[in-house]
Design a protein around this motif. Structure first.
Motif, PDB file in Angstrom:
ATOM      1  N   VAL A 284      51.102 -50.123  25.645  1.00  0.00           N
ATOM      2  CA  VAL A 284      52.349 -50.372  26.365  1.00  0.00           C
ATOM      3  C   VAL A 284      53.062 -51.598  25.798  1.00  0.00           C
ATOM      4  O   VAL A 284      54.298 -51.603  25.640  1.00  0.00           O
ATOM      5  CB  VAL A 284      52.065 -50.556  27.868  1.00  0.00           C
ATOM      6  CG1 VAL A 284      53.314 -51.017  28.604  1.00  0.00           C
ATOM      7  CG2 VAL A 284      51.563 -49.246  28.481  1.00  0.00           C
ATOM      8  N   GLN A 285      52.300 -52.650  25.474  1.00  0.00           N
ATOM      9  CA  GLN A 285      52.920 -53.862  24.933  1.00  0.00           C
ATOM     10  C   GLN A 285      53.549 -53.617  23.569  1.00  0.00           C
ATOM     11  O   GLN A 285      54.542 -54.261  23.207  1.00  0.00           O
ATOM     12  CB  GLN A 285      51.869 -54.970  24.834  1.00  0.00           C
ATOM     13  CG  GLN A 285      51.368 -55.463  26.186  1.00  0.00           C
ATOM     14  CD  GLN A 285      50.275 -56.506  26.061  1.00  0.00           C
ATOM     15  OE1 GLN A 285      49.857 -56.846  24.962  1.00  0.00           O
ATOM     16  NE2 GLN A 285      49.792 -57.001  27.181  1.00  0.00           N
ATOM     17  N   ARG A 286      52.989 -52.691  22.774  1.00  0.00           N
ATOM     18  CA  ARG A 286      53.547 -52.401  21.451  1.00  0.00           C
ATOM     19  C   ARG A 286      54.609 -51.309  21.483  1.00  0.00           C
ATOM     20  O   ARG A 286      55.134 -50.933  20.432  1.00  0.00           O
ATOM     21  CB  ARG A 286      52.421 -51.963  20.495  1.00  0.00           C
ATOM     22  CG  ARG A 286      51.400 -53.045  20.192  1.00  0.00           C
ATOM     23  CD  ARG A 286      50.557 -52.651  18.993  1.00  0.00           C
ATOM     24  NE  ARG A 286      49.873 -51.396  19.211  1.00  0.00           N
ATOM     25  CZ  ARG A 286      48.631 -51.289  19.690  1.00  0.00           C
ATOM     26  NH1 ARG A 286      47.954 -52.382  20.004  1.00  0.00           N
ATOM     27  NH2 ARG A 286      48.075 -50.103  19.844  1.00  0.00           N
ATOM     28  N   LEU A 287      54.924 -50.829  22.665  1.00  0.00           N
ATOM     29  CA  LEU A 287      55.890 -49.737  22.777  1.00  0.00           C
ATOM     30  C   LEU A 287      57.277 -50.209  22.343  1.00  0.00           C
ATOM     31  O   LEU A 287      57.797 -51.192  22.843  1.00  0.00           O
ATOM     32  CB  LEU A 287      55.941 -49.221  24.216  1.00  0.00           C
ATOM     33  CG  LEU A 287      56.894 -48.059  24.503  1.00  0.00           C
ATOM     34  CD1 LEU A 287      56.476 -46.833  23.701  1.00  0.00           C
ATOM     35  CD2 LEU A 287      56.898 -47.730  25.987  1.00  0.00           C
TER      36      LEU A 287
ATOM     37  N   VAL B  44      57.557 -42.040  18.182  1.00  0.00           N
ATOM     38  CA  VAL B  44      56.602 -42.083  19.284  1.00  0.00           C
ATOM     39  C   VAL B  44      55.199 -41.788  18.762  1.00  0.00           C
ATOM     40  O   VAL B  44      54.983 -40.815  18.028  1.00  0.00           O
ATOM     41  CB  VAL B  44      56.991 -41.063  20.381  1.00  0.00           C
ATOM     42  CG1 VAL B  44      55.931 -41.022  21.469  1.00  0.00           C
ATOM     43  CG2 VAL B  44      58.345 -41.434  20.968  1.00  0.00           C
ATOM     44  N   LYS B  45      54.243 -42.638  19.129  1.00  0.00           N
ATOM     45  CA  LYS B  45      52.837 -42.418  18.805  1.00  0.00           C
ATOM     46  C   LYS B  45      52.085 -42.222  20.117  1.00  0.00           C
ATOM     47  O   LYS B  45      51.890 -43.164  20.884  1.00  0.00           O
ATOM     48  CB  LYS B  45      52.274 -43.618  18.037  1.00  0.00           C
ATOM     49  CG  LYS B  45      50.839 -43.398  17.572  1.00  0.00           C
ATOM     50  CD  LYS B  45      50.344 -44.587  16.765  1.00  0.00           C
ATOM     51  CE  LYS B  45      48.922 -44.356  16.286  1.00  0.00           C
ATOM     52  NZ  LYS B  45      48.403 -45.510  15.503  1.00  0.00           N
ATOM     53  N   LEU B  46      51.660 -40.977  20.341  1.00  0.00           N
ATOM     54  CA  LEU B  46      51.009 -40.653  21.600  1.00  0.00           C
ATOM     55  C   LEU B  46      49.666 -41.361  21.701  1.00  0.00           C
ATOM     56  O   LEU B  46      48.954 -41.548  20.712  1.00  0.00           O
ATOM     57  CB  LEU B  46      50.825 -39.142  21.742  1.00  0.00           C
ATOM     58  CG  LEU B  46      52.118 -38.314  21.758  1.00  0.00           C
ATOM     59  CD1 LEU B  46      51.791 -36.846  21.898  1.00  0.00           C
ATOM     60  CD2 LEU B  46      53.043 -38.766  22.873  1.00  0.00           C
ATOM     61  N   LEU B  47      49.312 -41.744  22.921  1.00  0.00           N
ATOM     62  CA  LEU B  47      48.054 -42.437  23.189  1.00  0.00           C
ATOM     63  C   LEU B  47      46.932 -41.426  23.332  1.00  0.00           C
ATOM     64  O   LEU B  47      47.063 -40.420  24.038  1.00  0.00           O
ATOM     65  CB  LEU B  47      48.186 -43.277  24.465  1.00  0.00           C
ATOM     66  CG  LEU B  47      46.912 -43.967  24.949  1.00  0.00           C
ATOM     67  CD1 LEU B  47      46.434 -44.995  23.919  1.00  0.00           C
ATOM     68  CD2 LEU B  47      47.146 -44.639  26.291  1.00  0.00           C
TER      69      LEU B  47
ATOM     70  N   ASN C 118      52.165 -40.687  28.214  1.00  0.00           N
ATOM     71  CA  ASN C 118      52.752 -40.037  27.042  1.00  0.00           C
ATOM     72  C   ASN C 118      54.062 -39.332  27.386  1.00  0.00           C
ATOM     73  O   ASN C 118      55.022 -39.364  26.604  1.00  0.00           O
ATOM     74  CB  ASN C 118      51.759 -39.045  26.449  1.00  0.00           C
ATOM     75  CG  ASN C 118      50.579 -39.741  25.773  1.00  0.00           C
ATOM     76  OD1 ASN C 118      50.715 -40.857  25.277  1.00  0.00           O
ATOM     77  ND2 ASN C 118      49.433 -39.085  25.763  1.00  0.00           N
ATOM     78  N   ASP C 119      54.123 -38.710  28.567  1.00  0.00           N
ATOM     79  CA  ASP C 119      55.381 -38.102  29.005  1.00  0.00           C
ATOM     80  C   ASP C 119      56.465 -39.159  29.175  1.00  0.00           C
ATOM     81  O   ASP C 119      57.633 -38.926  28.829  1.00  0.00           O
ATOM     82  CB  ASP C 119      55.160 -37.351  30.314  1.00  0.00           C
ATOM     83  CG  ASP C 119      54.289 -36.117  30.129  1.00  0.00           C
ATOM     84  OD1 ASP C 119      54.162 -35.654  28.982  1.00  0.00           O
ATOM     85  OD2 ASP C 119      53.732 -35.627  31.128  1.00  0.00           O
TER      86      ASP C 119
END
Length: 298
Positions: A88-91, A97-100, A123-124
């Motif tokens: 979340v902090q690197r979002l 988009v890189k899914l978790l 992710n959504d």
């Protein structure tokens, strides 16, 4: 047979005495007294040793159970939540988009649990956030392009009393480096023609006092010395989302429009061949002179 007993206790010593009697042919004889003496030191020591053993064993058991619970919670929950927090902090919506994905093996106890639901919801949210950001970027680029076509720049002060945010088109219209100097409208006023600065200051002061929309047509001087005519508009807007009042406005380059307007006025008032004033201009000046004389008489 009758028996009686008594006890005498001093410190950790306990003693008890028992009389001994013998009955023979109806006669009872005292044979003596039985005295039993015991100490409680060993009992206390054994109780203390047992208490220490129980305390140590229960402490070790509690420590091992707590360590096992902490290991399980850390292994199954905490480390995944920490990875989610780092993600979340690197979002950043500016990058793809890189899914978790959680680093754990799928199984009947983990597939579809609360952590999987949390990751799926996150992710959504990433995808929707990226979509909204893309739409915002597209809207801003479309707005910038529309401002370039119409030669209209926008500006905003949020919240009231803060710095002025000028759009790119305002810089393109004014072409004045002084626009970014000072606070508030000091930079914009410095870009205005010296003869128009007083009127512009007065209009801005009246805007703050009355909250009424402001419209001023004035000249600006670019860094290369070129003069332009612009329309400056401003009005207050209440933002219900942030519960504050903002000052918004536009700067419109009307230089070409003014040139065309002056050209039409010259065509209407002067002869195209000789360049001399025509009859319509003469009649209009006569009407103005007569009206002025009548006003002086009355």
């Amino acid at each position: 047979m009758l028996a009686s007993a008594g006890a005498v206790e001093t410190d950790n010593i306990v003693s008890m005495s028992y009389p001994v009697r013998y009955r023979y042919k109806g006669q009872e004889r005292d044979l003596g007294e039985l005295v039993a003496v015991a100490t409680l030191d060993n009992v206390y020591n054994r109780l203390l040793d047992t208490f220490v053993v129980i305390l140590i064993t229960q402490g070790i058991k509690t420590f091992l159970v707590s360590a096992f619970i902490i290991f399980i919670v850390t292994r199954l929950i905490t480390r995944h939540l920490g990875r989610l927090s780092e993600h979340v902090q690197r979002l950043d919506p500016r990058f793809p988009v890189k899914l978790l994905q959680l680093d754990r093996e799928p199984g009947p106890m983990t597939t579809g649990d609360e952590l999987d639901q949390l990751v799926s919801a996150y992710n959504d949210m990433q995808l929707k956030h990226r979509e909204v950001y893309s739409e915002l970027v597209y809207s801003e680029s479309t707005l910038d392009r529309a401002q370039q076509i119409a030669h209209i720049g926008s500006w905003e002060i949020k919240p009231e009393g803060g710095p002025v945010s000028w759009s790119n088109e305002v810089w393109q219209i004014l072409q004045c480096t002084g626009l970014g100097r000072g606070e508030g409208f000091d930079g914009y006023i410095s870009c205005a023609h010296p003869s128009d600065r007083k009127v512009l200051k007065h209009g801005l002061e009246r805007l703050r006092e009355t909250d009424e929309p402001l419209f001023i047509e004035h000249r600006v001087v670019c860094d290369d010395g070129v003069e332009k005519m612009v329309e400056f508009r401003a009005q207050y807007y209440f933002d219900p989302q942030h519960d504050n009042k903002r000052l918004i406005g536009t700067v419109h380059d009307v230089t070409e429009h003014c040139r065309q307007r002056h050209a039409l006025q010259r065509m209407a008032n002067f002869d195209s061949l000789t360049g001399l004033p025509n009859r319509w201009l003469l009649n209009s000046h006569l009407d103005m002179a007569v009206a002025e004389c009548l006003s002086l008489i009355h």
